[in-house]
Design an enzyme around this catalytic site. Sequence first.
Site, PDB file in Angstrom:
ATOM      1  N   GLU A 116       0.811  -1.227   0.000  1.00 23.91           N
ATOM      2  CA  GLU A 116       0.000   0.000   0.000  1.00 23.91           C
ATOM      3  C   GLU A 116       0.842   1.274   0.000  1.00 23.91           C
ATOM      4  O   GLU A 116       0.407   2.305  -0.504  1.00 23.91           O
ATOM      5  CB  GLU A 116      -0.946   0.015   1.207  1.00 23.91           C
ATOM      6  CG  GLU A 116      -2.103  -0.969   1.107  1.00 23.91           C
ATOM      7  CD  GLU A 116      -1.768  -2.335   1.679  1.00 23.91           C
ATOM      8  OE1 GLU A 116      -0.573  -2.587   1.994  1.00 23.91           O
ATOM      9  OE2 GLU A 116      -2.698  -3.150   1.834  1.00 23.91           O
ATOM     10  N   PHE A 132     -11.321  -7.029  13.860  1.00 22.32           N
ATOM     11  CA  PHE A 132     -10.238  -7.500  13.010  1.00 22.32           C
ATOM     12  C   PHE A 132      -9.877  -6.411  11.994  1.00 22.32           C
ATOM     13  O   PHE A 132     -10.751  -5.842  11.351  1.00 22.32           O
ATOM     14  CB  PHE A 132     -10.665  -8.783  12.281  1.00 22.32           C
ATOM     15  CG  PHE A 132      -9.618  -9.281  11.314  1.00 22.32           C
ATOM     16  CD1 PHE A 132      -8.370  -9.717  11.769  1.00 22.32           C
ATOM     17  CD2 PHE A 132      -9.864  -9.300   9.951  1.00 22.32           C
ATOM     18  CE1 PHE A 132      -7.409 -10.158  10.893  1.00 22.32           C
ATOM     19  CE2 PHE A 132      -8.896  -9.746   9.057  1.00 22.32           C
ATOM     20  CZ  PHE A 132      -7.671 -10.175   9.526  1.00 22.32           C
ATOM     21  N   GLN A 133      -8.612  -6.135  11.864  1.00 18.16           N
ATOM     22  CA  GLN A 133      -8.084  -5.112  10.945  1.00 18.16           C
ATOM     23  C   GLN A 133      -8.692  -3.733  11.212  1.00 18.16           C
ATOM     24  O   GLN A 133      -8.962  -2.977  10.286  1.00 18.16           O
ATOM     25  CB  GLN A 133      -8.262  -5.525   9.481  1.00 18.16           C
ATOM     26  CG  GLN A 133      -7.409  -6.736   9.134  1.00 18.16           C
ATOM     27  CD  GLN A 133      -7.249  -6.988   7.641  1.00 18.16           C
ATOM     28  OE1 GLN A 133      -8.147  -6.704   6.866  1.00 18.16           O
ATOM     29  NE2 GLN A 133      -6.114  -7.523   7.246  1.00 18.16           N
ATOM     30  N   LYS A 163     -17.188  -0.392   6.126  1.00 12.69           N
ATOM     31  CA  LYS A 163     -17.614  -1.381   5.143  1.00 12.69           C
ATOM     32  C   LYS A 163     -19.136  -1.424   4.978  1.00 12.69           C
ATOM     33  O   LYS A 163     -19.638  -1.567   3.864  1.00 12.69           O
ATOM     34  CB  LYS A 163     -17.094  -2.769   5.549  1.00 12.69           C
ATOM     35  CG  LYS A 163     -17.377  -3.820   4.490  1.00 12.69           C
ATOM     36  CD  LYS A 163     -16.755  -5.172   4.842  1.00 12.69           C
ATOM     37  CE  LYS A 163     -16.980  -6.154   3.706  1.00 12.69           C
ATOM     38  NZ  LYS A 163     -16.425  -7.483   4.017  1.00 12.69           N
ATOM     39  N   MET A 216      24.621   8.769   1.958  1.00 15.38           N
ATOM     40  CA  MET A 216      24.542  10.016   2.708  1.00 15.38           C
ATOM     41  C   MET A 216      24.832   9.766   4.190  1.00 15.38           C
ATOM     42  O   MET A 216      25.462  10.595   4.856  1.00 15.38           O
ATOM     43  CB  MET A 216      23.170  10.673   2.523  1.00 15.38           C
ATOM     44  CG  MET A 216      23.101  12.107   2.987  1.00 15.38           C
ATOM     45  SD  MET A 216      24.332  13.170   2.197  1.00 15.38           S
ATOM     46  CE  MET A 216      23.415  13.811   0.799  1.00 15.38           C
TER      47      MET A 216
END
Lengths: 163, 585
Positions: free
Chosen positions: B60, B122-123, B172, B493
């Site tokens: 993502e 969940f999630q 949802k 760097m």
Amino acid sequence: MKHIISLLMENEAGALSRVAGLFSARAYNIESLTVAPTEDPTLSRMTIVTSGSDEVIEQIIKQLNKLVDVVKVLDLNDGRYIERELMLVKVKATGPFREEMKRMCDIFRGRIIDVADGSYTIELTGTGSKLDAFLEALDKTAILETVRTGASGIGRGDRILKI
Amino acid sequence: MEDPSNPTTGNQCTGAEIVIRCLQEENVKFVFGYPGGAVLNIYDAIFNQTHFKHVLVRHEQAAVHAADAYARATGEVGVALVTSGPGATNAVTGIATAYMDSIPLVVLSGQVPAPSIGMDAFQEVDMVGITRPCVKHNFLVKDIKDLAATIKKAFYIAGTGRPGPVVVDIPKDITAQFHAFSYPETVEMRSYNPILKGHSGQIKKALRLMLDAKRPMLYTGGGIILGDASEQLVKLTRRLGFPITNTLMGLGGYPATDRQFVGMLGMHGTLEANMAMQDCDVLIAIGARFDDRVIGNPDHFFSKSRTIIHIDVDPSSISKRVKVDVPIVGHVQSVLGEMNDLLDGEFKAAADKKPEEAAIQAWWTQIEAWRSKKCLSYDRNSDIIKPQYVLEKLWEVTKGDAFITSDVGQHQMWAAQYYKFDKPRRWINSGGLGTMGVGLPYAMGVQLAYPDAQVACVTGEASIQMCIQELSTCKQFHLPVKVVTLNNRYMGMVRQWQEFFYGNRYSESYMDALPDFVKLAEAYGHVGMRIEKPSDVEPALKEAFGPKLKERMVFMDFLTDQKENVFPMVPNGKGLSEMILAEEL
């Protein structure tokens, strides 16, 4: 220097945390913050007491204005204003304290709003410094509990914060 | 007649369909995303639509970076779609990256069903809470009635004023409910009204100061790119004849091959740009924010006095780090346009008279003296590939006309210094947040926006591994990105700072156990090249950008000098005129 900032914001969930989050994320001081809906239920009015140099206060005002939920911001210190805070103090009211507390309460124009065998609860309004002065005037051992609302502020006369 | 028993007839849509139709109304062409439980309804609606292309990434974070690059390259609002919980948290780095560079994005995140919010479902993660400090604004949609209007607001807020990312968190259950679709034509928000037009009194005051300047300097940033003000800036700069520098984010805002351009400024800016910043008497800052990497130590910066004019769309950018004398809040394109009009009108006589011509000539003589020190020179006779040489050749081979994305580190600075950007929106990098790993997903977003353009991702062997999984996305979507890896086997760097400031103690900056990038590229179905000698640099680049490999992704692994450092360098806490130059070591 201490500043009182008044603002109007959308009365939406999360709006308060955007302001609180801004102060912590940018390391601005926050002394007190009060918020409640206004006569227009879609708007909340907030009073923030903060301190900082002129540059920091200028940034605070700009950053507050940048928040999408904030409708209007006013630095009350830019003009004349009135500041009030409410404090409830529970004090010991036994023996000599019983008379003493009543007297102190009268001197500071407070009101005793609850009386129990061993204690009084005193309601006091005023500027933050008046409330501080009251607490300092009391015998420390007599103070059982305090709760303060933080300051609310409003401009004097024609200074009106409205949309 | 509508059949009331069938809610899908007429204008009734599911929440998921409403999301799709909103994106269609916004003329979205690409959605970068990754499916998951909380967004399954939305993905089901995507299955049956043809309005936009969904680009399936492999992580993502890359979805948000790719959408971000699409926005940077095109000026449109980028769109990403992620699921709840880990999908949402993976997106946060991308969102913060876009936020720091003021990139217009709408990130749609799935959320657990509204009744489950707060139940540690969940999630589940509080996406609105987590992203609050790194978005321009965010929303949790609590009622399907608000869904379309919220998405409309999100696009409006993301793309107007000082742009930025906006998150819309959608539970949802809302995507499964039915409601009539109606997309508002306009947005009215009493709490959000960006200022566009600059104050004309302030603009005139600024012009008078500019015309009276003896040692003027234009300093412009990402605001010129974001505000599509390059054309007006070029016109103004040429009319005035002043020297101009761009920040890292502002490169391409003024053509780098033009004589008036003195190079990038800041920590790794050119000697002439930094000295002119320090010594100018009137500084005109446009769409720039006096960042710590730009002006170095502010106390040192103020050891010389100068008059500062600052033009920016965001009032909070003005007098944040540096107190300015003439603030102008407004859209840079509009303000510069007004300045140009005034120079052709009310101020024409004053400008034509060139009151300070002699002083400005002397100023240019001074600048040319700084320029003649050639602060960007490097050893051209080395047997080892010098990274600067690769960038110079990349510029030549692509005729200076490629889109260059970069990751973060030495290679980023060399790309900024040696690839001379003549056009805006060609240089795509993470300036504010400095996010390693953006380069490859950035290149994907740009290549999708401009399928026929040359797109190169300049990266290092450390950065590229942070989003290397996207080689797979490049394969799936046939993206012929050219990866230019400057492989010095170090986090360059970090190693440079350890050499300068930590007594050569290279703590954990050596990149051990590197993969064979040629085989890795081949494993993903791409072309891999390993380039070890300076004489092979140009042929390799020509082959990669040549007609035979036009359709292919090419991964070039250049083995470069391990000890090369980025110069000039303003050490942390030092002033702009206290640069370390290459020859001084």
